[in-house]
Write an enzyme that holds these catalytic residues in place. Structure first.
Site: not given
Length: 308
Positions: A145, A208, A244
């Protein structure tokens, strides 16, 4: 493709109005609710990103990742043999080895995700970001991430943003890359859409919303804009990119609303751990409480769900 970026216009009042309607959606009840909640569990990135993380609390997190819902509750729902686990365990790079070893010892194949690239601020040199990504992958992380440099968005340096994300994607190698946009710090919904597009063009497997450390994290207006960028990117290229939301998602009801929104905007094929994740550290506790109530008809006491 800067042509896409230059033509972007977001009708903010319409997006905000739609987001207000989302909050009023009626939630599902009974067995349907239990089913949606178990689906949400399989899409959770169970996370600990604290300065006081230790090998022992990471091992505890990994045990919970493999056994997210009490076995007797799953048996009551006839779901005990379906292999229900969370989607991934998310930790800092320094704790990746602990998580990999704990999950290996538990005999499960849950991927370990690591934040990297100057998380959460992104205010580190690109060379440092790339080195951190490579180390996390070397330690055994199967998902990375990364976090973008917000300044590149705020100053309109789209080619610079593309190049940074592209190099991060290259450093990830075989690992999946989720690109955190930190939407609460991008200034406008139009910037959110543009940053989403650039991240996907540069090879991100997921986009995300947030690090969870910003003042404003995952919100429905931002979710709508990012999902519509994903949809347009799919229409234009045929490539499916995951989504996400992360940060501030704490209740079972919120989790179901996000699932419903993904189903409405992107379709049921996105409701899998391969294309949808929920970034959360405390959400699982409320989901397990709701399932406990569904099965027993009474509310859980603190010792009933000790591992939550």
């Amino acid at each position: 493709e800067l042509g896409w970026i230059s033509k972007v216009h977001v009708n903010q009042p319409a997006v905000v109005r739609h987001a207000e309607q989302i909050k009023k959606w009626r939630t599902v009840k009974g067995n349907w609710q239990a089913a949606w909640l178990l689906k949400a569990v399989t899409c959770i990135d169970l996370t600990t990103l604290s300065g006081d993380d230790t090998p022992s609390n990471v091992r505890r997190l990994c045990f919970k990742a493999k056994h997210p819902i009490r076995e007797d509750l799953l048996k009551a729902l006839d779901m005990h043999d379906k292999g229900i686990t969370v989607g991934a365990v998310c930790v800092y790079p320094a704790r990746v080895t602990d998580a990999v070893n704990a999950l290996k010892a538990a005999g499960c194949n849950i991927p370990v995700a690591s934040v990297a690239a100057g998380f959460p601020s992104g205010q580190t040199p690109l060379e440092t970001k790339l080195a951190e990504i490579k180390l996390a992958v070397e330690y055994g992380a199967r998902e990375i991430d990364i976090v973008i440099s917000r300044s590149l968005v705020l100053t309109g340096q789209w080619e610079g943003l593309y190049e940074e994300i592209r190099q991060c994607r290259e450093a990830c190698g075989e690992a999946h890359m989720k690109t955190i946009l930190a939407t609460g710090e991008l200034g406008s919904l139009a910037n959110v859409y543009k940053a989403s597009m650039i991240a996907m063009m540069a090879g991100s497997d997921f986009i995300k919303t947030s690090t969870g450390k910003e003042v404003e994290n995952a919100t429905f207006p931002v979710g709508v804009v990012m999902m519509r960028a994903i949809r347009e990117f799919y229409w234009q290229t045929g490539n499916k990119v995951g989504f996400k939301p992360a940060g501030g998602i704490r209740t079972a009801k919120e989790a179901i609303t996000w699932l419903m929104l993904v189903k409405e905007e992107l379709g049921v094929e996105w409701l899998t751990p391969e294309l949808f994740r929920l970034g959360a550290s405390s959400l699982l506790e409320d989901i397990e409480k709701q399932i406990f109530y569904h099965v027993t008809g009474s509310y859980a006491l603190q010792h009933d769900l000790a591992m939550a």
